[in-house]
Design a protein around this motif. Sequence first.
Motif, mmCIF file in Angstrom:
data_model
loop_
_atom_site.group_PDB
_atom_site.id
_atom_site.type_symbol
_atom_site.label_atom_id
_atom_site.label_comp_id
_atom_site.label_asym_id
_atom_site.label_seq_id
_atom_site.Cartn_x
_atom_site.Cartn_y
_atom_site.Cartn_z
ATOM 1 N N LEU A 159 -25.768 89.098 -0.705
ATOM 2 C CA LEU A 159 -27.149 88.828 -1.103
ATOM 3 C C LEU A 159 -27.158 88.415 -2.561
ATOM 4 O O LEU A 159 -26.367 88.901 -3.369
ATOM 5 C CB LEU A 159 -28.012 90.090 -0.952
ATOM 6 C CG LEU A 159 -28.455 90.513 0.438
ATOM 7 C CD1 LEU A 159 -29.422 91.683 0.324
ATOM 8 C CD2 LEU A 159 -29.108 89.357 1.192
ATOM 9 N N HIS A 160 -28.099 87.536 -2.858
ATOM 10 C CA HIS A 160 -28.272 87.119 -4.227
ATOM 11 C C HIS A 160 -29.736 86.912 -4.466
ATOM 12 O O HIS A 160 -30.367 86.083 -3.812
ATOM 13 C CB HIS A 160 -27.490 85.810 -4.476
ATOM 14 C CG HIS A 160 -26.706 85.857 -5.748
ATOM 15 N ND1 HIS A 160 -27.252 85.535 -6.959
ATOM 16 C CD2 HIS A 160 -25.414 86.215 -5.988
ATOM 17 C CE1 HIS A 160 -26.335 85.686 -7.894
ATOM 18 N NE2 HIS A 160 -25.200 86.105 -7.338
ATOM 19 N N ASP A 161 -30.306 87.713 -5.351
ATOM 20 C CA ASP A 161 -31.699 87.523 -5.722
ATOM 21 C C ASP A 161 -32.634 87.480 -4.513
ATOM 22 O O ASP A 161 -33.536 86.658 -4.436
ATOM 23 C CB ASP A 161 -31.818 86.220 -6.521
ATOM 24 C CG ASP A 161 -32.946 86.320 -7.548
ATOM 25 O OD1 ASP A 161 -33.491 87.447 -7.711
ATOM 26 O OD2 ASP A 161 -33.281 85.289 -8.141
ATOM 27 N N GLY A 162 -32.371 88.335 -3.533
ATOM 28 C CA GLY A 162 -33.294 88.473 -2.404
ATOM 29 C C GLY A 162 -33.070 87.506 -1.267
ATOM 30 O O GLY A 162 -33.869 87.468 -0.330
ATOM 31 N N VAL A 163 -31.995 86.716 -1.330
ATOM 32 C CA VAL A 163 -31.663 85.858 -0.183
ATOM 33 C C VAL A 163 -30.175 85.962 0.121
ATOM 34 O O VAL A 163 -29.381 86.355 -0.728
ATOM 35 C CB VAL A 163 -32.022 84.371 -0.437
ATOM 36 C CG1 VAL A 163 -33.526 84.180 -0.493
ATOM 37 C CG2 VAL A 163 -31.346 83.883 -1.688
ATOM 38 N N VAL A 164 -29.804 85.604 1.379
ATOM 39 C CA VAL A 164 -28.396 85.641 1.772
ATOM 40 C C VAL A 164 -27.705 84.439 1.140
ATOM 41 O O VAL A 164 -28.105 83.303 1.376
ATOM 42 C CB VAL A 164 -28.256 85.596 3.307
ATOM 43 C CG1 VAL A 164 -26.781 85.521 3.716
ATOM 44 C CG2 VAL A 164 -28.937 86.812 3.924
#
Lengths: 231, 413
Positions: A218-223
């Motif tokens: 995950l990165h900043d709320g997205v996959v």
Amino acid sequence: MSGSVIRTIGLKRDYPMGGEVVHALRGVDLEILPNEFVAIMGPSGSGKSTLMNLIGCLDTPTAGQYWLAGTEVSRMTDDELARVRNRQIGFVFQTFNLLPRATSLHNVELPLIYAGLPARERRRRAVEALASVGLGDRMDHKPAELSGGQRQRVAIARALVTEPSIILADEPTGNLDSTTSEEIMKIFEELYRGRGQTIVMVTHEADIARHAARVITLHDGVVSSDKRQAA
Amino acid sequence: MPILEAIRLAFGTIRAQKLKSFFSLIGAFIGVMFLIAVVSIVKGMDRYVQEDFAAKIFGINTFSVSRRPGFHAGEVSQALRRAWARRPQLYWDDYHAIRAALPPQDLVAIQSSNQAEGQAGAKTSSFLQVSGVSQDFFQIRDYEIADGRVFSPEEISHGVNVVVIGRDVADSFFTGQDPVGQTLRIAGFPYTVIGVVQKQGTVFGISLDRFALAPYTSPIKTVVNPRKVVDEIIVKAPTLAGMRDAMDQVEAVMRTRHHLRPYQDDDFSLTTQQDVLSFWAKISRVLYTALPLLVGVSLVVGGIVIMNIMLMAVAERTREIGIRKSLGARRRDILAQFLVESATLSTTGAVLGILAGLALARIVQAVSPLPMGVSPLSIVIGVALGVGVGMIAGVYPANRAAKLDPVVALRYE
Ligand SMILES: Nc1ncnc2c1ncn2[C@@H]1O[C@H](COP(=O)(O)OP(=O)(O)OP(=O)(O)O)[C@@H](O)[C@H]1O
Ligand SMILES: [Mg+2]
């Protein structure tokens, strides 16, 4: 779709903070199949715990849909969610979250009490679950009388005892030293390989993630990435 | 979660937090203890006054004529007191007049009493209860003579110095001897003991066998009252209706003798057993009125204490609530857990309060002649109040616990 244990579409979770809104998850699409061992990684604050809470039905999404074992749970009431947590999900927490005044046996029995099982059946299954994590001889110990690794094994027994569709572990080795962490990971692998248990685990450590067959980042709320690997 | 499980859990928590639990228990404990103790004691007194006291002291179908009322139900003002003091005395002649006016089946007697020095042989007592009485007194009081005899009419008409004594007086002045025929000196004057009255027992722990009775015409008259003055004239009729008739007669006789006009109030008092009973009824009414207040205050205070302790418990156990929720506890499971815990606390207090209340009533029974009138209803009410207070006090904290967000609760340090 009916074959997946977890399926989410556009899952979002906002936290209103004073005047601003924190977008902890910005739209997560995810599908996890039966008998998968998934590690979720990502930097601190990327939304891993938020996602786990949603998957575990402890929390409800701001937007998006979520099916657990074929049933849509994103619009369920509190009591329905409690039932889903009780029947379908086994949690393993970083801080163990055992009841300090209760014995191992009682801690493991707890979800079965809420499932409404009769006392003898509860006991039988709790004893079996504790034995399966190698704590057959620590049933009358309270958490304070156990080592960290033993406590986490009690917590795993508690997660297993209801035979859930999925085990969710948020940094299960976060409070353990590396040898103990390896022991816990051995148990997870055994569950995954031996029983075909579906496991989703959050971790920071690549060494721990190495045990899983699939790593979602995950990165900043997205996959940001989703890779299968040889375990 | 099944209720038994919840109760077991509650006892576990109570055991783990003894001091806190003690404070939670104490309100219900004190309230219910008062309830049980006061109800048992008042009920016991009730029984005692109705069955024992009134009959023993006063006798059935009996009334007395005196200057002031024997028992007065209600406030006695200064003015009333002064009015009583201005009333005329009763005299021997009043007795004769009443005797003459009443039918022969009614018994009429004089009784005038005082304390005087008694002495026989080496034994002296300064506080001998002595009375000058007339013939019918023994029959009115239902005195059986254990030894000897009562006065003869001749002894009364001649004022002979003879005396009939109670069992305690006989035992203390004539230990190990036959008192009949012995001499008892009252205020220095010798009297011949002619009879001993059968043992009467006690009332409110006071012996009824400490008396010496002499003919009212004997030299005792100078000891008990100024010349020819009478403390009270006692009348006993064979039936209740007879008593009511006699009271009317006596009132008429006395009003005539005191030259009272129709608009004037009686300047003498007629006292019946009923007056004793209504006097008591008044006292017990006061006790019964004060009781709910006392119990109510303790329970309200107890309820507030329980509520605060439960709120503290909910805050302290936020994480436990989160854990339970994560494992599948529904709102109503958490609600029930805390309600049961709070009800268990106060019910335990109530049950202990019942035991303590009974023990208190038991102690009163042991040190006084009062019987113990345990009321099963008060025990049922006590337990119900205990459960009720705990439930009500627990609603708010339990509801707060039930509504906790599991994610927030789990993160709570
Ligand atoms: N209850 C909350 N209220 C407000 N903001 C929150 C809340 N929970 C999480 N957040 C925010 O959401 C974002 C994601 O948090 P989350 O706990 O999911 O991160 P994480 O990936 O688990 O991090 P870590 O690796 O440090 O555990 C963060 O920016 C965090 O500050
Ligand atoms: Mg986290």
